[in-house]
Scaffold this motif. Structure first.
Motif, PDB file in Angstrom:
ATOM      1  N   ALA A 107      57.798 -17.723 -42.978  1.00 42.62           N
ATOM      2  CA  ALA A 107      56.463 -18.286 -42.731  1.00 42.62           C
ATOM      3  C   ALA A 107      55.612 -18.207 -43.981  1.00 42.62           C
ATOM      4  CB  ALA A 107      55.772 -17.544 -41.586  1.00 42.62           C
ATOM      5  N   ARG A 108      54.739 -19.183 -44.100  1.00 39.65           N
ATOM      6  CA  ARG A 108      53.703 -19.199 -45.133  1.00 39.65           C
ATOM      7  C   ARG A 108      52.381 -19.504 -44.445  1.00 39.65           C
ATOM      8  NH1 ARG A 108      55.369 -18.368 -50.242  1.00 39.65           N
ATOM      9  NH2 ARG A 108      57.385 -19.198 -50.822  1.00 39.65           N
ATOM     10  N   CYS A 109      51.313 -19.006 -45.033  1.00 37.97           N
ATOM     11  CA  CYS A 109      49.972 -19.195 -44.478  1.00 37.97           C
ATOM     12  C   CYS A 109      49.064 -19.805 -45.526  1.00 37.97           C
ATOM     13  CB  CYS A 109      49.383 -17.846 -44.064  1.00 37.97           C
ATOM     14  SG  CYS A 109      50.379 -16.912 -42.902  1.00 37.97           S
ATOM     15  N   SER A 110      48.074 -20.519 -45.052  1.00 38.78           N
ATOM     16  CA  SER A 110      47.012 -20.994 -45.942  1.00 38.78           C
ATOM     17  C   SER A 110      45.697 -20.893 -45.190  1.00 38.78           C
ATOM     18  CB  SER A 110      47.274 -22.427 -46.403  1.00 38.78           C
ATOM     19  OG  SER A 110      47.273 -23.300 -45.306  1.00 38.78           O
ATOM     20  N   ILE A 111      44.676 -20.563 -45.913  1.00 41.91           N
ATOM     21  CA  ILE A 111      43.349 -20.436 -45.309  1.00 41.91           C
ATOM     22  C   ILE A 111      42.666 -21.784 -45.410  1.00 41.91           C
ATOM     23  CG2 ILE A 111      41.096 -19.337 -45.486  1.00 41.91           C
ATOM     24  CD1 ILE A 111      42.551 -16.836 -46.404  1.00 41.91           C
ATOM     25  N   THR A 112      42.267 -22.310 -44.253  1.00 38.10           N
ATOM     26  CA  THR A 112      41.601 -23.606 -44.233  1.00 38.10           C
ATOM     27  C   THR A 112      40.086 -23.459 -44.303  1.00 38.10           C
ATOM     28  OG1 THR A 112      41.675 -23.658 -41.817  1.00 38.10           O
ATOM     29  CG2 THR A 112      43.480 -24.736 -42.999  1.00 38.10           C
ATOM     30  N   GLN A 114      37.105 -20.031 -44.803  1.00 37.94           N
ATOM     31  CA  GLN A 114      36.837 -18.604 -44.822  1.00 37.94           C
ATOM     32  C   GLN A 114      35.349 -18.367 -44.931  1.00 37.94           C
ATOM     33  OE1 GLN A 114      39.086 -16.327 -47.638  1.00 37.94           O
ATOM     34  NE2 GLN A 114      37.861 -14.510 -47.326  1.00 37.94           N
ATOM     35  N   GLY A 115      34.834 -17.651 -43.955  1.00 35.37           N
ATOM     36  CA  GLY A 115      33.439 -17.255 -43.978  1.00 35.37           C
ATOM     37  C   GLY A 115      33.345 -15.761 -44.217  1.00 35.37           C
ATOM     38  N   LYS A 116      32.173 -15.196 -43.976  1.00 32.92           N
ATOM     39  CA  LYS A 116      31.994 -13.760 -44.166  1.00 32.92           C
ATOM     40  C   LYS A 116      32.714 -12.942 -43.097  1.00 32.92           C
ATOM     41  CE  LYS A 116      27.628 -14.040 -46.582  1.00 32.92           C
ATOM     42  NZ  LYS A 116      26.233 -13.654 -46.620  1.00 32.92           N
ATOM     43  N   ARG A 117      32.761 -13.493 -41.862  1.00 28.97           N
ATOM     44  CA  ARG A 117      33.350 -12.729 -40.765  1.00 28.97           C
ATOM     45  C   ARG A 117      34.531 -13.421 -40.103  1.00 28.97           C
ATOM     46  NH1 ARG A 117      29.168  -9.909 -37.012  1.00 28.97           N
ATOM     47  NH2 ARG A 117      31.198  -9.477 -36.163  1.00 28.97           N
ATOM     48  N   ILE A 118      34.653 -14.717 -40.273  1.00 24.09           N
ATOM     49  CA  ILE A 118      35.696 -15.490 -39.598  1.00 24.09           C
ATOM     50  C   ILE A 118      36.474 -16.299 -40.643  1.00 24.09           C
ATOM     51  CG2 ILE A 118      36.159 -17.337 -37.947  1.00 24.09           C
ATOM     52  CD1 ILE A 118      34.994 -15.191 -36.383  1.00 24.09           C
ATOM     53  N   ALA A 119      37.782 -16.354 -40.440  1.00 26.33           N
ATOM     54  CA  ALA A 119      38.622 -17.186 -41.300  1.00 26.33           C
ATOM     55  C   ALA A 119      39.563 -17.989 -40.411  1.00 26.33           C
ATOM     56  CB  ALA A 119      39.418 -16.326 -42.266  1.00 26.33           C
ATOM     57  N   ASN A 120      39.803 -19.225 -40.788  1.00 24.36           N
ATOM     58  CA  ASN A 120      40.798 -20.057 -40.114  1.00 24.36           C
ATOM     59  C   ASN A 120      42.039 -20.072 -40.993  1.00 24.36           C
ATOM     60  OD1 ASN A 120      38.994 -20.658 -38.106  1.00 24.36           O
ATOM     61  ND2 ASN A 120      38.452 -22.646 -38.934  1.00 24.36           N
ATOM     62  N   VAL A 121      43.165 -19.706 -40.388  1.00 22.99           N
ATOM     63  CA  VAL A 121      44.417 -19.628 -41.122  1.00 22.99           C
ATOM     64  C   VAL A 121      45.424 -20.567 -40.472  1.00 22.99           C
ATOM     65  CG1 VAL A 121      46.260 -18.101 -41.930  1.00 22.99           C
ATOM     66  CG2 VAL A 121      43.941 -17.202 -41.638  1.00 22.99           C
ATOM     67  N   GLN A 122      46.075 -21.362 -41.285  1.00 26.93           N
ATOM     68  CA  GLN A 122      47.119 -22.253 -40.797  1.00 26.93           C
ATOM     69  C   GLN A 122      48.465 -21.650 -41.207  1.00 26.93           C
ATOM     70  OE1 GLN A 122      47.123 -26.168 -42.532  1.00 26.93           O
ATOM     71  NE2 GLN A 122      47.988 -27.032 -40.668  1.00 26.93           N
ATOM     72  N   MET A 123      49.410 -21.602 -40.255  1.00 29.84           N
ATOM     73  CA  MET A 123      50.704 -20.995 -40.504  1.00 29.84           C
ATOM     74  C   MET A 123      51.814 -21.969 -40.163  1.00 29.84           C
ATOM     75  SD  MET A 123      49.352 -17.835 -38.403  1.00 29.84           S
ATOM     76  CE  MET A 123      48.144 -18.967 -37.813  1.00 29.84           C
ATOM     77  N   THR A 124      52.884 -21.909 -40.921  1.00 29.58           N
ATOM     78  CA  THR A 124      54.067 -22.706 -40.649  1.00 29.58           C
ATOM     79  C   THR A 124      55.278 -21.784 -40.724  1.00 29.58           C
ATOM     80  OG1 THR A 124      53.043 -24.616 -41.690  1.00 29.58           O
ATOM     81  CG2 THR A 124      55.404 -24.731 -41.333  1.00 29.58           C
ATOM     82  N   ALA A 125      56.161 -21.901 -39.734  1.00 30.73           N
ATOM     83  CA  ALA A 125      57.392 -21.102 -39.717  1.00 30.73           C
ATOM     84  C   ALA A 125      58.592 -22.041 -39.717  1.00 30.73           C
ATOM     85  CB  ALA A 125      57.421 -20.204 -38.484  1.00 30.73           C
ATOM     86  N   TRP A 126      59.603 -21.683 -40.462  1.00 33.09           N
ATOM     87  CA  TRP A 126      60.810 -22.501 -40.564  1.00 33.09           C
ATOM     88  C   TRP A 126      62.026 -21.603 -40.734  1.00 33.09           C
ATOM     89  CZ3 TRP A 126      57.610 -21.372 -44.521  1.00 33.09           C
ATOM     90  CH2 TRP A 126      58.183 -20.884 -45.692  1.00 33.09           C
ATOM     91  N   GLN A 127      63.197 -22.210 -40.695  1.00 36.07           N
ATOM     92  CA  GLN A 127      64.425 -21.455 -40.916  1.00 36.07           C
ATOM     93  C   GLN A 127      65.192 -21.992 -42.120  1.00 36.07           C
ATOM     94  OE1 GLN A 127      65.795 -21.331 -36.727  1.00 36.07           O
ATOM     95  NE2 GLN A 127      65.603 -19.113 -36.976  1.00 36.07           N
TER      96      GLN A 127
END
Length: 137
Positions: A107-112, A114-127
């Motif tokens: 898996a890899r993640c990227s932050i779409t 980011q605020g001071k208290r909340i962050a949105n993270v997008q994740m993708t998993a593969w084999q």
């Protein structure tokens, strides 16, 4: 040693064990972290028989896949933010795109956002192929 010091030590040494020990669920699943200069952080879930949900296929349990992805997001946030606390999940949704074979999951993640208290993270998993994801969250 606090979490900020653990992360800094891991960045200097390349040893992620102390960070992974902060998340018992990561240890239970067998999550591993890797980093390289070209691609950044990557999370690895080596195949373990107890992670199988459907013995007939066999396929990884959907809860294991989503738990791995959520754990990867928390570890990713710990790595890039200098927070003294382990991130908490507010909301999580996962799209299962195909069965996870009885094999290693990445898996890899990227932050779409980011605020001071909340962050949105997008994740993708593969084999086998990053272009053919097993799940996205």
């Amino acid at each position: 040693m606090d979490i900020v010091q653990l992360v800094q030590s891991a960045k200097e040494s390349g040893n992620f064990e102390a960070i992974l020990d902060q998340l018992p669920y990561a240890r239970l699943l067998g999550v591993q972290m890797k980093e390289d200069d070209k691609n950044g952080l990557m999370f690895v879930l080596p195949f373990q028989a107890h992670n199988i949900g459907n013995d007939r296929l066999p396929a990884l349990h959907g809860g294991v896949i989503s738990g791995f992805m959520e754990t990867a997001a928390m570890l990713h946030l710990l790595w890039i933010r200098e927070s003294a606390e382990i991130p908490r999940t507010v909301d999580f949704s996962v799209d299962y795109l195909r069965s996870g074979k009885a094999d290693t999951l990445y898996a890899r993640c990227s932050i779409t956002k980011q605020g001071k208290r909340i962050a949105n993270v997008q994740m993708t998993a593969w084999q086998d192929d990053r272009e053919i994801p097993v799940a996205a969250a």
